[in-house]
Design a protein around this motif. Structure first.
Motif: not given
Length: 71
Positions: A51, A53-59, A63
């Motif tokens: 992914r 971005t980290a936000a995409e991973c969290r979405a 974790q």
């Protein structure tokens, strides 16, 4: 735009840092995501997704790794 997943995986396996900060690896078997230069054991290719971005991973339900602490 990210390169092909196989190129990203090769970079991850070598920990060469070309894509550090530009991509994150999400590991399906552990439910975590890491930086491309994380010192943790390299996941199998079939368990790795990438992914931007980290936000995409969290979405996606992953974790953050406690070892490399991706932002």
């Amino acid at each position: 735009m990210l390169p092909e997943a196989d190129e990203l995986y090769a970079s991850l396996a070598l920990r060469d840092g070309r894509f550090d900060g530009l991509a994150f690896v999400c590991v399906a078997t552990t439910g975590i995501f890491c930086k491309m230069t994380c010192p943790a054991r390299t996941p199998l290719r079939r368990n790795a997704a990438f992914r931007t971005t980290a936000a995409e991973c969290r979405a996606a339900g992953f974790q953050a790794c406690k070892r490399c602490r991706p932002v």
